[in-house]
Each structure stands twice: as C-alpha cells, then as structure tokens.
Write a protein that holds these residues in place. Structure first.
Motif, PDB file in Angstrom:
ATOM      1  N   HIS A  63      -2.120  17.797   2.677  1.00 45.67           N
ATOM      2  CA  HIS A  63      -1.503  17.103   2.243  1.00 45.67           C
ATOM      3  C   HIS A  63      -2.518  15.395   1.405  1.00 45.67           C
ATOM      4  O   HIS A  63      -2.830  15.313   0.164  1.00 45.67           O
ATOM      5  CB  HIS A  63      -0.145  16.637   2.326  1.00 45.67           C
ATOM      6  CG  HIS A  63       0.807  15.467   1.238  1.00 45.67           C
ATOM      7  ND1 HIS A  63       1.385  16.325   0.462  1.00 45.67           N
ATOM      8  CD2 HIS A  63       0.646  13.876   1.096  1.00 45.67           C
ATOM      9  CE1 HIS A  63       1.587  15.387  -0.666  1.00 45.67           C
ATOM     10  NE2 HIS A  63       1.414  13.894   0.170  1.00 45.67           N
ATOM     11  N   LEU A  64      -3.395  15.029   2.255  1.00 46.07           N
ATOM     12  CA  LEU A  64      -3.988  13.980   1.880  1.00 46.07           C
ATOM     13  C   LEU A  64      -4.885  14.445   1.284  1.00 46.07           C
ATOM     14  O   LEU A  64      -5.560  13.917  -0.095  1.00 46.07           O
ATOM     15  CB  LEU A  64      -4.805  13.365   2.948  1.00 46.07           C
ATOM     16  CG  LEU A  64      -5.356  12.147   2.974  1.00 46.07           C
ATOM     17  CD1 LEU A  64      -4.863  10.893   2.116  1.00 46.07           C
ATOM     18  CD2 LEU A  64      -5.864  11.593   4.467  1.00 46.07           C
ATOM     19  N   ARG A  65      -5.267  15.572   1.255  1.00 48.10           N
ATOM     20  CA  ARG A  65      -6.812  16.101   0.805  1.00 48.10           C
ATOM     21  C   ARG A  65      -6.901  16.631  -0.539  1.00 48.10           C
ATOM     22  O   ARG A  65      -7.479  16.710  -1.431  1.00 48.10           O
ATOM     23  CB  ARG A  65      -7.755  16.883   1.572  1.00 48.10           C
ATOM     24  CG  ARG A  65      -8.049  15.860   3.493  1.00 48.10           C
ATOM     25  CD  ARG A  65      -9.131  15.402   3.325  1.00 48.10           C
ATOM     26  NE  ARG A  65      -9.402  14.938   4.236  1.00 48.10           N
ATOM     27  CZ  ARG A  65      -9.433  13.160   4.560  1.00 48.10           C
ATOM     28  NH1 ARG A  65      -8.823  12.482   3.476  1.00 48.10           N
ATOM     29  NH2 ARG A  65      -9.517  12.572   5.497  1.00 48.10           N
ATOM     30  N   ALA A  66      -5.785  17.753  -0.443  1.00 47.23           N
ATOM     31  CA  ALA A  66      -5.430  18.022  -2.003  1.00 47.23           C
ATOM     32  C   ALA A  66      -4.528  16.641  -2.442  1.00 47.23           C
ATOM     33  O   ALA A  66      -5.589  16.575  -3.937  1.00 47.23           O
ATOM     34  CB  ALA A  66      -3.963  18.702  -1.503  1.00 47.23           C
ATOM     35  N   HIS A  67      -4.519  15.254  -2.425  1.00 44.91           N
ATOM     36  CA  HIS A  67      -4.767  14.763  -3.647  1.00 44.91           C
ATOM     37  C   HIS A  67      -6.140  14.059  -3.665  1.00 44.91           C
ATOM     38  O   HIS A  67      -5.961  13.521  -5.154  1.00 44.91           O
ATOM     39  CB  HIS A  67      -3.422  13.187  -1.824  1.00 44.91           C
ATOM     40  CG  HIS A  67      -3.366  11.895  -3.671  1.00 44.91           C
ATOM     41  ND1 HIS A  67      -2.546  11.989  -4.132  1.00 44.91           N
ATOM     42  CD2 HIS A  67      -3.865  11.014  -3.520  1.00 44.91           C
ATOM     43  CE1 HIS A  67      -3.141  10.409  -5.301  1.00 44.91           C
ATOM     44  NE2 HIS A  67      -4.030  10.147  -4.320  1.00 44.91           N
ATOM     45  N   SER A  89      -1.810  30.088   0.308  1.00 48.59           N
ATOM     46  CA  SER A  89      -0.838  29.789   0.827  1.00 48.59           C
ATOM     47  C   SER A  89      -1.109  28.549   2.011  1.00 48.59           C
ATOM     48  O   SER A  89      -2.951  27.801   1.881  1.00 48.59           O
ATOM     49  CB  SER A  89      -0.046  30.576   2.040  1.00 48.59           C
ATOM     50  OG  SER A  89      -1.024  30.707   3.493  1.00 48.59           O
ATOM     51  N   ARG A  90      -0.798  27.150   1.850  1.00 43.66           N
ATOM     52  CA  ARG A  90      -0.874  26.103   2.569  1.00 43.66           C
ATOM     53  C   ARG A  90      -1.334  26.785   4.197  1.00 43.66           C
ATOM     54  O   ARG A  90      -2.321  25.987   4.199  1.00 43.66           O
ATOM     55  CB  ARG A  90       0.624  24.447   3.134  1.00 43.66           C
ATOM     56  CG  ARG A  90       0.767  24.322   1.469  1.00 43.66           C
ATOM     57  CD  ARG A  90       1.796  23.302   1.782  1.00 43.66           C
ATOM     58  NE  ARG A  90       2.178  22.735   0.473  1.00 43.66           N
ATOM     59  CZ  ARG A  90       3.285  22.903  -0.124  1.00 43.66           C
ATOM     60  NH1 ARG A  90       4.390  23.290   0.419  1.00 43.66           N
ATOM     61  NH2 ARG A  90       3.333  22.535  -1.096  1.00 43.66           N
ATOM     62  N   GLN A 141     -16.431  15.732   3.478  1.00 43.17           N
ATOM     63  CA  GLN A 141     -16.297  16.915   3.742  1.00 43.17           C
ATOM     64  C   GLN A 141     -15.218  18.292   3.225  1.00 43.17           C
ATOM     65  O   GLN A 141     -15.528  19.406   2.371  1.00 43.17           O
ATOM     66  CB  GLN A 141     -17.036  17.366   4.048  1.00 43.17           C
ATOM     67  CG  GLN A 141     -18.785  16.573   5.012  1.00 43.17           C
ATOM     68  CD  GLN A 141     -18.984  17.134   5.841  1.00 43.17           C
ATOM     69  OE1 GLN A 141     -19.149  17.220   6.800  1.00 43.17           O
ATOM     70  NE2 GLN A 141     -20.927  17.121   5.452  1.00 43.17           N
ATOM     71  N   LYS A 142     -14.197  17.768   3.341  1.00 44.12           N
ATOM     72  CA  LYS A 142     -13.193  18.222   3.892  1.00 44.12           C
ATOM     73  C   LYS A 142     -12.466  18.902   2.309  1.00 44.12           C
ATOM     74  O   LYS A 142     -11.903  19.603   1.818  1.00 44.12           O
ATOM     75  CB  LYS A 142     -11.850  18.236   4.591  1.00 44.12           C
ATOM     76  CG  LYS A 142     -12.162  17.973   5.928  1.00 44.12           C
ATOM     77  CD  LYS A 142     -12.171  19.539   6.279  1.00 44.12           C
ATOM     78  CE  LYS A 142     -12.241  18.982   8.124  1.00 44.12           C
ATOM     79  NZ  LYS A 142     -12.329  20.023   8.782  1.00 44.12           N
ATOM     80  N   VAL A 143     -12.988  17.503   1.494  1.00 43.98           N
ATOM     81  CA  VAL A 143     -12.511  17.980   0.226  1.00 43.98           C
ATOM     82  C   VAL A 143     -13.067  18.626  -0.905  1.00 43.98           C
ATOM     83  O   VAL A 143     -12.808  19.213  -1.368  1.00 43.98           O
ATOM     84  CB  VAL A 143     -12.731  16.609  -1.053  1.00 43.98           C
ATOM     85  CG1 VAL A 143     -12.141  16.875  -2.115  1.00 43.98           C
ATOM     86  CG2 VAL A 143     -11.508  15.695  -0.542  1.00 43.98           C
TER      87      VAL A 143
END
Length: 87
Positions: free
Chosen positions: A76-80, A54-55, A36-38
């Motif tokens: 970082h993980l969800r951006a990937h 911005s991050r 869901q976060k993705v």
C-alpha cells in the motif's frame, strides 16, 4: 481535434534494460525513484501492462520473505509512492 503527426502517442515510456528509466511525453527522464521497491513495483506493472495484477502476486514478488500483514502495508505504501512519482 486531431494530433500533429509528430505528437507523442504515449503518456509514459518505461525502459527496463540499462537500468530502470521512466520518460514522460515531453522527453523528461526519471531514473531515481523514492525507493528500490517503488522502481521494482513500476517495472512489475510495466511488464504486466494490459493484464490484471493481483495484490497477492505483488506481495509474493516484492516481499516474499515478509509475513502477510507486513507485505500488505508495504505494498500500500509503495503504491502510494509510485503514484507520487508519476505526478
């Protein structure tokens, strides 16, 4: 080289109403994301298309109740994972 008049002018189309959906230029639609976060990150970025995100702003929106180092790791993980959804 010119495009035909019927060629799509977009790489992706994001629909937010009626549930999040991502459609590629061939019409293939994706409604399921790795988490869901993705999906939330994709929706956030689509809403801010053309402007700087911005991050720190994404940390606050997506992980408001997490401490900063954890939010950084999650973002970082969800951006990937979001990039993987687009390939």
């Amino acid at each position: 080289m010119s495009q035909s008049p019927n060629a799509p002018t977009h790489l992706w189309r994001v629909r937010l109403f009626g549930g999040l959906a991502l459609q590629d230029r061939f019409g293939t639609e994706t409604r399921r994301f790795r988490s869901q976060k993705v999906g939330a990150m994709l929706a956030y970025l689509a809403l801010h298309l053309g402007s700087y995100c911005s991050r720190e702003a994404m940390y606050e929106v997506l992980w408001a109740d997490e401490d900063d180092p954890q939010a950084v790791s999650y973002t970082h993980l969800r951006a990937h994972e979001t990039k993987a959804n687009l390939v």
